[in-house]
Design a protein around this motif. Structure first.
Motif, PDB file in Angstrom:
ATOM      1  N   PHE A  55       0.698  -1.481   0.103  1.00  0.00           N
ATOM      2  CA  PHE A  55       0.337   0.213   0.112  1.00  0.00           C
ATOM      3  C   PHE A  55       1.286   1.081   0.148  1.00  0.00           C
ATOM      4  N   LYS A  56       2.324   1.113  -0.378  1.00  0.00           N
ATOM      5  CA  LYS A  56       2.787   2.388  -0.315  1.00  0.00           C
ATOM      6  C   LYS A  56       2.864   3.458  -1.238  1.00  0.00           C
ATOM      7  N   LYS A  57       2.490   3.106  -2.333  1.00  0.00           N
ATOM      8  CA  LYS A  57       2.304   3.676  -3.789  1.00  0.00           C
ATOM      9  C   LYS A  57       0.974   4.877  -3.245  1.00  0.00           C
ATOM     10  N   ALA A  58      -0.569   3.447  -2.774  1.00  0.00           N
ATOM     11  CA  ALA A  58      -1.688   4.267  -3.061  1.00  0.00           C
ATOM     12  C   ALA A  58      -1.673   4.650  -2.107  1.00  0.00           C
ATOM     13  N   LEU A  59      -1.132   4.999  -0.184  1.00  0.00           N
ATOM     14  CA  LEU A  59      -0.805   6.012   0.426  1.00  0.00           C
ATOM     15  C   LEU A  59       0.475   7.088   0.570  1.00  0.00           C
ATOM     16  N   SER A  60       0.769   6.886  -0.198  1.00  0.00           N
ATOM     17  CA  SER A  60       2.203   8.309  -0.331  1.00  0.00           C
ATOM     18  C   SER A  60       1.581   9.101  -1.090  1.00  0.00           C
ATOM     19  N   GLU A  61       0.523   8.799  -2.454  1.00  0.00           N
ATOM     20  CA  GLU A  61      -0.984   9.064  -3.352  1.00  0.00           C
ATOM     21  C   GLU A  61      -1.851   9.926  -2.520  1.00  0.00           C
ATOM     22  N   LEU A  62      -2.544   9.622  -1.313  1.00  0.00           N
ATOM     23  CA  LEU A  62      -3.442   9.598  -0.670  1.00  0.00           C
ATOM     24  C   LEU A  62      -2.621  10.919  -0.245  1.00  0.00           C
ATOM     25  N   VAL A  63      -1.206  11.012   0.617  1.00  0.00           N
ATOM     26  CA  VAL A  63      -0.797  12.148   0.988  1.00  0.00           C
ATOM     27  C   VAL A  63      -0.474  13.295   0.546  1.00  0.00           C
ATOM     28  N   SER A  64      -0.075  13.085  -0.887  1.00  0.00           N
ATOM     29  CA  SER A  64      -0.021  14.050  -1.299  1.00  0.00           C
ATOM     30  C   SER A  64      -1.022  15.073  -1.971  1.00  0.00           C
ATOM     31  N   GLN A  65      -2.111  14.141  -2.936  1.00  0.00           N
ATOM     32  CA  GLN A  65      -3.294  14.853  -3.352  1.00  0.00           C
ATOM     33  C   GLN A  65      -4.472  15.243  -2.199  1.00  0.00           C
ATOM     34  N   VAL A  66      -4.485  14.496  -0.834  1.00  0.00           N
ATOM     35  CA  VAL A  66      -5.411  15.208  -0.101  1.00  0.00           C
ATOM     36  C   VAL A  66      -5.219  15.787   0.848  1.00  0.00           C
ATOM     37  N   ILE A  67      -3.853  14.546   2.223  1.00  0.00           N
ATOM     38  CA  ILE A  67      -4.276  14.729   2.860  1.00  0.00           C
ATOM     39  C   ILE A  67      -2.978  16.568   3.071  1.00  0.00           C
ATOM     40  N   GLN A  68      -1.866  16.574   2.368  1.00  0.00           N
ATOM     41  CA  GLN A  68      -1.306  17.665   2.469  1.00  0.00           C
ATOM     42  C   GLN A  68      -1.933  18.976   1.557  1.00  0.00           C
ATOM     43  N   PRO A  69      -2.837  19.202   0.658  1.00  0.00           N
ATOM     44  CA  PRO A  69      -3.776  20.172   0.825  1.00  0.00           C
ATOM     45  C   PRO A  69      -4.691  20.411   1.545  1.00  0.00           C
ATOM     46  N   LEU A  70      -5.087  19.376   2.109  1.00  0.00           N
ATOM     47  CA  LEU A  70      -6.573  20.131   3.019  1.00  0.00           C
ATOM     48  C   LEU A  70      -5.113  20.488   4.558  1.00  0.00           C
ATOM     49  N   ALA A  71      -4.136  19.969   4.964  1.00  0.00           N
ATOM     50  CA  ALA A  71      -3.636  20.251   6.058  1.00  0.00           C
ATOM     51  C   ALA A  71      -2.314  21.809   6.024  1.00  0.00           C
ATOM     52  N   ASP A  72      -2.687  22.251   4.311  1.00  0.00           N
ATOM     53  CA  ASP A  72      -2.290  23.348   4.410  1.00  0.00           C
ATOM     54  C   ASP A  72      -2.962  24.956   4.420  1.00  0.00           C
ATOM     55  N   CYS A  73      -3.990  24.101   4.037  1.00  0.00           N
ATOM     56  CA  CYS A  73      -5.377  25.067   4.031  1.00  0.00           C
ATOM     57  C   CYS A  73      -5.772  25.172   5.529  1.00  0.00           C
ATOM     58  N   LEU A  74      -5.761  24.609   6.636  1.00  0.00           N
ATOM     59  CA  LEU A  74      -6.274  23.584   8.218  1.00  0.00           C
ATOM     60  C   LEU A  74      -5.103  24.245   9.321  1.00  0.00           C
ATOM     61  N   TYR A  75      -4.241  23.842   8.846  1.00  0.00           N
ATOM     62  CA  TYR A  75      -3.006  24.224   9.861  1.00  0.00           C
ATOM     63  C   TYR A  75      -2.104  25.428   9.672  1.00  0.00           C
ATOM     64  N   PRO A  76      -1.518  26.036  10.795  1.00  0.00           N
ATOM     65  CA  PRO A  76       0.061  26.752  10.751  1.00  0.00           C
ATOM     66  C   PRO A  76       0.801  26.477   9.581  1.00  0.00           C
ATOM     67  N   PRO A  77       0.949  27.168   8.910  1.00  0.00           N
ATOM     68  CA  PRO A  77       2.371  26.388   7.554  1.00  0.00           C
ATOM     69  C   PRO A  77       3.265  25.109   7.889  1.00  0.00           C
ATOM     70  N   GLU A  78       4.096  25.902   8.952  1.00  0.00           N
ATOM     71  CA  GLU A  78       4.923  24.882  10.139  1.00  0.00           C
ATOM     72  C   GLU A  78       4.956  23.961   9.314  1.00  0.00           C
ATOM     73  N   PHE A  79       3.859  23.510   9.539  1.00  0.00           N
ATOM     74  CA  PHE A  79       3.359  21.993  10.434  1.00  0.00           C
ATOM     75  C   PHE A  79       3.651  20.965   8.354  1.00  0.00           C
ATOM     76  N   SER A  80       2.975  21.797   7.147  1.00  0.00           N
ATOM     77  CA  SER A  80       3.364  20.726   6.139  1.00  0.00           C
ATOM     78  C   SER A  80       3.729  21.832   5.415  1.00  0.00           C
ATOM     79  N   LYS A  81       3.029  23.144   5.167  1.00  0.00           N
ATOM     80  CA  LYS A  81       2.592  23.646   3.874  1.00  0.00           C
ATOM     81  C   LYS A  81       4.304  24.581   3.857  1.00  0.00           C
ATOM     82  N   LYS A  82       4.896  24.977   4.782  1.00  0.00           N
ATOM     83  CA  LYS A  82       6.786  25.200   4.460  1.00  0.00           C
ATOM     84  C   LYS A  82       7.530  24.574   3.870  1.00  0.00           C
ATOM     85  N   HIS A  83       7.113  23.223   4.683  1.00  0.00           N
ATOM     86  CA  HIS A  83       8.344  21.787   4.328  1.00  0.00           C
ATOM     87  C   HIS A  83       7.967  20.982   2.980  1.00  0.00           C
TER      88      HIS A  83
END
Length: 212
Positions: A55-83
């Motif tokens: 499941f590594k590839k599927a979860l990597s895509e879940l992180v990059s395509q779903v979790i990362q964009p949502l986290a960038d909108c919801l939380y302070p930038p240092e947690f996900s958006k900055k790095h």
């Protein structure tokens, strides 16, 4: 399927419709095939690490395509958006009478966590959230204003900071399985370590100094 987000200030509520819940049968397949199951962490005695079973590839895509964009909108930038979120630990956990029935109060080893309830029928097992804390203040008790209970619903998930301490209350009936994805940022951790080594100051996002 499509993801819907009903956000508040600290916890994003995410719902997925479609075939994702089929992963709920993963552990049954492992048991039937005689595959060794490596438990996901020190707190859960039942469950499995998904990367070990393809499941590594599927979860990597879940992180990059779903979790990362949502986290960038919801939380302070240092947690996900900055790095950026550059690694993950994805696993299944399960709760049932006679097995694990609850989860003690803790922080996740992640910057962002997705917790998706896969089923099936159960009662109890609500999540309790009790304040965001840095590692230095992880033992500072929650203020009265920080406590919040959220119930699980099959097909719905929670997106939250790994530093947002939480627990799961006792399941009282049935069987619950959850897909958990811990998402980490090496850049965030390097920056935090550098600040801790320089000034020993508490990060602004830590709630340890908030008034009740």
């Amino acid at each position: 399927g499509p993801w819907q987000l009903d956000s508040d200030k600290e916890i994003g509520v995410v719902t997925q419709h479609g075939g994702g819940v089929q992963v709920a049968y993963f552990q049954d397949w492992c048991n039937g095939a005689g595959k060794k199951i490596i438990r996901p962490n020190s707190m859960n005695n039942y469950g499995a690490i998904l990367d070990h079973f393809g499941f590594k590839k599927a979860l990597s895509e879940l992180v990059s395509q779903v979790i990362q964009p949502l986290a960038d909108c919801l939380y302070p930038p240092e947690f996900s958006k900055k790095h950026g979120l550059d690694s993950h630990h994805g696993f299944l956990v399960e709760y049932e009478l006679g097995k694990d029935t609850k989860l003690d109060f803790h922080r996740d080893d992640s910057e962002i966590t997705l917790n998706l309830c896969l089923g099936s029928k159960f009662e109890g097992g609500d999540l309790y959230f009790g304040g965001v804390r840095c590692a230095r203040h992880r033992e500072v008790p929650p203020f009265s204003s920080e406590g919040r209970f959220i119930g699980h619903a099959v097909g719905a998930g929670l997106l939250h900071l790994g530093a947002h301490r939480h627990a799961a209350t006792n399941i009282t009936k049935g069987h619950r399985r959850n897909l958990i994805v811990w998402c980490s940022s090496s850049g965030f951790r390097k920056e935090l370590d550098a600040k801790n080594g320089c000034c020993q100051c508490c990060p602004s996002w830590c709630g340890a100094h908030a008034s009740s």
